[in-house]
Design a protein around this motif. Structure first.
Motif, PDB file in Angstrom:
ATOM      1  N   GLY A  16      20.153   8.512 -37.920  1.00 34.47           N
ATOM      2  CA  GLY A  16      21.225   9.438 -37.627  1.00 34.47           C
ATOM      3  C   GLY A  16      22.466   9.043 -38.396  1.00 34.47           C
ATOM      4  N   VAL A  17      23.476   9.882 -38.311  1.00 28.55           N
ATOM      5  CA  VAL A  17      24.775   9.614 -38.930  1.00 28.55           C
ATOM      6  C   VAL A  17      25.802   9.418 -37.827  1.00 28.55           C
ATOM      7  CG1 VAL A  17      26.675  10.767 -40.115  1.00 28.55           C
ATOM      8  CG2 VAL A  17      24.420  10.718 -41.166  1.00 28.55           C
ATOM      9  N   TRP A  18      26.590   8.343 -37.959  1.00 30.07           N
ATOM     10  CA  TRP A  18      27.699   8.080 -37.032  1.00 30.07           C
ATOM     11  C   TRP A  18      28.989   8.380 -37.777  1.00 30.07           C
ATOM     12  CZ3 TRP A  18      32.277   5.749 -36.253  1.00 30.07           C
ATOM     13  CH2 TRP A  18      32.666   5.392 -34.949  1.00 30.07           C
ATOM     14  N   SER A  19      29.842   9.226 -37.202  1.00 31.45           N
ATOM     15  CA  SER A  19      31.057   9.613 -37.916  1.00 31.45           C
ATOM     16  C   SER A  19      32.150  10.054 -36.958  1.00 31.45           C
ATOM     17  CB  SER A  19      30.746  10.760 -38.888  1.00 31.45           C
ATOM     18  OG  SER A  19      31.925  11.288 -39.464  1.00 31.45           O
ATOM     19  N   VAL A  20      33.344   9.504 -37.147  1.00 34.21           N
ATOM     20  CA  VAL A  20      34.518   9.985 -36.417  1.00 34.21           C
ATOM     21  C   VAL A  20      34.899  11.378 -36.913  1.00 34.21           C
ATOM     22  CG1 VAL A  20      36.961   9.566 -35.959  1.00 34.21           C
ATOM     23  CG2 VAL A  20      35.357   7.659 -35.929  1.00 34.21           C
ATOM     24  N   GLY A  21      34.672  11.627 -38.202  1.00 35.41           N
ATOM     25  CA  GLY A  21      35.054  12.909 -38.781  1.00 35.41           C
ATOM     26  C   GLY A  21      34.324  14.103 -38.213  1.00 35.41           C
ATOM     27  N   LEU A  22      33.181  13.882 -37.583  1.00 37.03           N
ATOM     28  CA  LEU A  22      32.425  14.979 -36.985  1.00 37.03           C
ATOM     29  C   LEU A  22      32.976  15.396 -35.630  1.00 37.03           C
ATOM     30  CD1 LEU A  22      28.792  13.844 -37.847  1.00 37.03           C
ATOM     31  CD2 LEU A  22      29.998  15.838 -38.779  1.00 37.03           C
ATOM     32  N   ARG A  23      33.969  14.681 -35.145  1.00 35.24           N
ATOM     33  CA  ARG A  23      34.590  15.007 -33.865  1.00 35.24           C
ATOM     34  C   ARG A  23      36.049  15.368 -34.117  1.00 35.24           C
ATOM     35  NH1 ARG A  23      37.659  10.733 -30.536  1.00 35.24           N
ATOM     36  NH2 ARG A  23      38.783  11.128 -32.452  1.00 35.24           N
ATOM     37  N   SER A  24      36.480  16.506 -33.660  1.00 39.33           N
ATOM     38  CA  SER A  24      37.854  16.918 -33.927  1.00 39.33           C
ATOM     39  C   SER A  24      38.396  17.795 -32.808  1.00 39.33           C
ATOM     40  CB  SER A  24      37.938  17.674 -35.251  1.00 39.33           C
ATOM     41  OG  SER A  24      39.264  18.073 -35.520  1.00 39.33           O
ATOM     42  N   GLU A  25      39.702  17.686 -32.594  1.00 42.27           N
ATOM     43  CA  GLU A  25      40.409  18.569 -31.660  1.00 42.27           C
ATOM     44  C   GLU A  25      41.037  19.747 -32.400  1.00 42.27           C
ATOM     45  OE1 GLU A  25      40.222  17.968 -28.552  1.00 42.27           O
ATOM     46  OE2 GLU A  25      39.665  15.841 -28.450  1.00 42.27           O
ATOM     47  N   ASP A  26      40.944  19.751 -33.729  1.00 40.33           N
ATOM     48  CA  ASP A  26      41.606  20.753 -34.559  1.00 40.33           C
ATOM     49  C   ASP A  26      40.671  21.940 -34.791  1.00 40.33           C
ATOM     50  OD1 ASP A  26      42.900  22.247 -36.441  1.00 40.33           O
ATOM     51  OD2 ASP A  26      43.194  20.621 -37.881  1.00 40.33           O
ATOM     52  N   PRO A  27      40.983  23.113 -34.253  1.00 40.07           N
ATOM     53  CA  PRO A  27      40.095  24.270 -34.430  1.00 40.07           C
ATOM     54  C   PRO A  27      39.880  24.637 -35.900  1.00 40.07           C
ATOM     55  CG  PRO A  27      41.718  24.694 -32.715  1.00 40.07           C
ATOM     56  CD  PRO A  27      42.131  23.417 -33.395  1.00 40.07           C
ATOM     57  N   SER A  28      40.830  24.317 -36.751  1.00 39.18           N
ATOM     58  CA  SER A  28      40.703  24.680 -38.159  1.00 39.18           C
ATOM     59  C   SER A  28      39.614  23.880 -38.868  1.00 39.18           C
ATOM     60  CB  SER A  28      42.036  24.486 -38.887  1.00 39.18           C
ATOM     61  OG  SER A  28      42.362  23.111 -39.011  1.00 39.18           O
ATOM     62  N   ARG A  29      39.156  22.783 -38.258  1.00 39.86           N
ATOM     63  CA  ARG A  29      38.121  21.957 -38.861  1.00 39.86           C
ATOM     64  C   ARG A  29      36.718  22.326 -38.368  1.00 39.86           C
ATOM     65  NH1 ARG A  29      37.479  16.858 -38.219  1.00 39.86           N
ATOM     66  NH2 ARG A  29      36.625  16.691 -40.329  1.00 39.86           N
ATOM     67  N   ARG A  30      36.657  23.260 -37.450  1.00 36.61           N
ATOM     68  CA  ARG A  30      35.367  23.609 -36.843  1.00 36.61           C
ATOM     69  C   ARG A  30      34.356  24.072 -37.898  1.00 36.61           C
ATOM     70  NH1 ARG A  30      34.240  25.157 -31.309  1.00 36.61           N
ATOM     71  NH2 ARG A  30      32.217  26.196 -31.167  1.00 36.61           N
ATOM     72  N   SER A  53      36.212   8.282 -28.901  1.00 30.51           N
ATOM     73  CA  SER A  53      35.956   8.648 -27.503  1.00 30.51           C
ATOM     74  C   SER A  53      35.689  10.144 -27.431  1.00 30.51           C
ATOM     75  CB  SER A  53      37.134   8.263 -26.603  1.00 30.51           C
ATOM     76  OG  SER A  53      36.807   8.545 -25.250  1.00 30.51           O
ATOM     77  N   SER A  54      34.466  10.517 -27.792  1.00 26.16           N
ATOM     78  CA  SER A  54      34.079  11.918 -27.852  1.00 26.16           C
ATOM     79  C   SER A  54      33.573  12.402 -26.499  1.00 26.16           C
ATOM     80  CB  SER A  54      33.016  12.106 -28.936  1.00 26.16           C
ATOM     81  OG  SER A  54      32.019  11.111 -28.835  1.00 26.16           O
ATOM     82  N   ALA A  55      33.481  13.714 -26.366  1.00 27.07           N
ATOM     83  CA  ALA A  55      33.062  14.333 -25.110  1.00 27.07           C
ATOM     84  C   ALA A  55      32.088  15.467 -25.421  1.00 27.07           C
ATOM     85  CB  ALA A  55      34.280  14.865 -24.355  1.00 27.07           C
ATOM     86  N   PRO A  56      31.390  15.995 -24.418  1.00 26.64           N
ATOM     87  CA  PRO A  56      30.427  17.065 -24.670  1.00 26.64           C
ATOM     88  C   PRO A  56      31.004  18.236 -25.457  1.00 26.64           C
ATOM     89  CG  PRO A  56      30.093  16.219 -22.466  1.00 26.64           C
ATOM     90  CD  PRO A  56      31.317  15.526 -23.007  1.00 26.64           C
ATOM     91  N   GLY A  57      32.246  18.598 -25.188  1.00 26.65           N
ATOM     92  CA  GLY A  57      32.841  19.721 -25.898  1.00 26.65           C
ATOM     93  C   GLY A  57      32.892  19.538 -27.402  1.00 26.65           C
ATOM     94  N   HIS A  58      33.008  18.299 -27.854  1.00 29.61           N
ATOM     95  CA  HIS A  58      33.039  18.039 -29.284  1.00 29.61           C
ATOM     96  C   HIS A  58      31.690  18.307 -29.947  1.00 29.61           C
ATOM     97  CE1 HIS A  58      36.417  15.212 -28.005  1.00 29.61           C
ATOM     98  NE2 HIS A  58      36.998  16.081 -28.808  1.00 29.61           N
ATOM     99  N   ALA A  59      30.630  18.297 -29.175  1.00 28.47           N
ATOM    100  CA  ALA A  59      29.287  18.481 -29.726  1.00 28.47           C
ATOM    101  C   ALA A  59      28.950  19.944 -29.973  1.00 28.47           C
ATOM    102  CB  ALA A  59      28.246  17.863 -28.790  1.00 28.47           C
ATOM    103  N   ALA A  60      29.643  20.850 -29.303  1.00 23.97           N
ATOM    104  CA  ALA A  60      29.270  22.265 -29.356  1.00 23.97           C
ATOM    105  C   ALA A  60      29.216  22.836 -30.772  1.00 23.97           C
ATOM    106  CB  ALA A  60      30.208  23.084 -28.474  1.00 23.97           C
TER     107      ALA A  60
END
Length: 292
Positions: A16-30, A53-60
């Motif tokens: 798998g790939v581990w990345s902070v960049g795959l998790r974001s609060e910025d809608p423009s990065r979706r 510290s990611s959450a289920p919502g970041h996975a959507a």
């Protein structure tokens, strides 16, 4: 859990790939995240692990953009995310994308959480709440380093996702877990054949982690010394926690962790950038070509 959900080892695959960049609060990065996730799936990676510290919502966004890719939190801090809310987020993703979301949780670090107290007891209490909310043990994993938390990963979860560990730690973790549970250590990768430059890149990224006692205490348990922990880490430490070099050297490091008992490797590309939103897609492509 869906009645047709595959066992977790099968779901996450070998890499798998581990990345902070795959998790974001910025809608423009979706959009960029969704596009990257789709390519990871095409490249053959089994899982995207959301750093920080990611959450289920970041996975959507990743789940919506793919059809087989598993997505996991690595990790969700028990101090920052309420267990009941996490359970609700899990249930929502499970209903929309059965069997593809993995809830990775952990206790984080005292320097990062003001309420940090009795972490092991707090983790047990958090798991109790997840049980009460019907989050199945077989869809959650723990960020375990020490023996007690590894035992908890075996007894109360589907396995462990240790971060910043060595092949020796992987072997010890496998002995504690036994053969059944998932063991999915994170491993950092620098795609650079020049030893001095690769180690400098690695050292620059590792330095911040060497300020966190959870990691340094684990290294000391593994036989490293205080000298190994200075100035971003000794060559010995860098070489133990990173895969770097040419294709053959990197393959050998991956095989070392697998021979030690890893079922899955969560590979983190370290490129030297300081941008937390970086999505190193070119490096993910090159790394994918090295994987069997």
């Amino acid at each position: 859990m869906s009645d047709t959900a595959a066992p977790l080892k099968e779901t996450v695959g070998r890499y798998g790939v581990w990345s902070v960049g795959l998790r974001s609060e910025d809608p423009s990065r979706r959009g960029a995240i969704a596009e990257a996730a789709a390519e990871l799936e095409e490249l053959g990676y089994g899982t995207a692990w959301l750093g920080g510290s990611s959450a289920p919502g970041h996975a959507a966004p990743l789940l919506e953009a793919t059809s087989t890719l598993a997505v996991g939190t690595s990790i969700q801090s028990i101090w920052q995310h309420d267990a009941e809310a996490s359970a609700a987020g899990y249930a929502e993703l499970e209903a929309a994308h059965p069997g593809r979301f993995v809830l990775g949780i952990g206790v984080s670090h005292a320097k990062l959480a003001e309420q940090y107290r009795r972490p092991y007891s707090a983790l047990v209490a958090y798991l109790d709440k997840l049980d009460a909310a019907k989050v199945p043990a077989e869809r959650r994993v723990l960020a375990a380093l020490g023996p007690r938390t590894l035992e908890l990963s075996r007894d109360r979860a589907a396995g462990a996702i240790p971060y910043l560990v060595t092949a020796e730690h992987t072997a010890q973790a496998r002995e504690i877990l036994g053969e059944g549970p998932l063991l999915a250590p994170e491993l950092k990768v620098v795609l650079d054949e020049d030893a001095d430059r690769a180690r400098a890149t690695a050292r620059g990224y590792l330095a911040v982690y060497l300020q966190l006692p959870n990691y340094t205490n684990n290294f000391l348990r593994l036989g490293f010394t205080e000298d190994d922990l200075r100035d971003g880490g000794s060559d010995r430490l860098i070489d133990a926690v990173y895969a770097w070099g040419d294709d053959n050297r990197i393959r050998a490091r991956l095989e070392e962790f697998q021979s030690a008992g890893a079922d899955h490797l969560a590979l983190q590309l370290v490129t030297g950038t300081t941008d937390p939103d970086d999505l190193p897609r070119e490096e993910w492509r090159r790394l994918a070509s090295l994987l069997d």
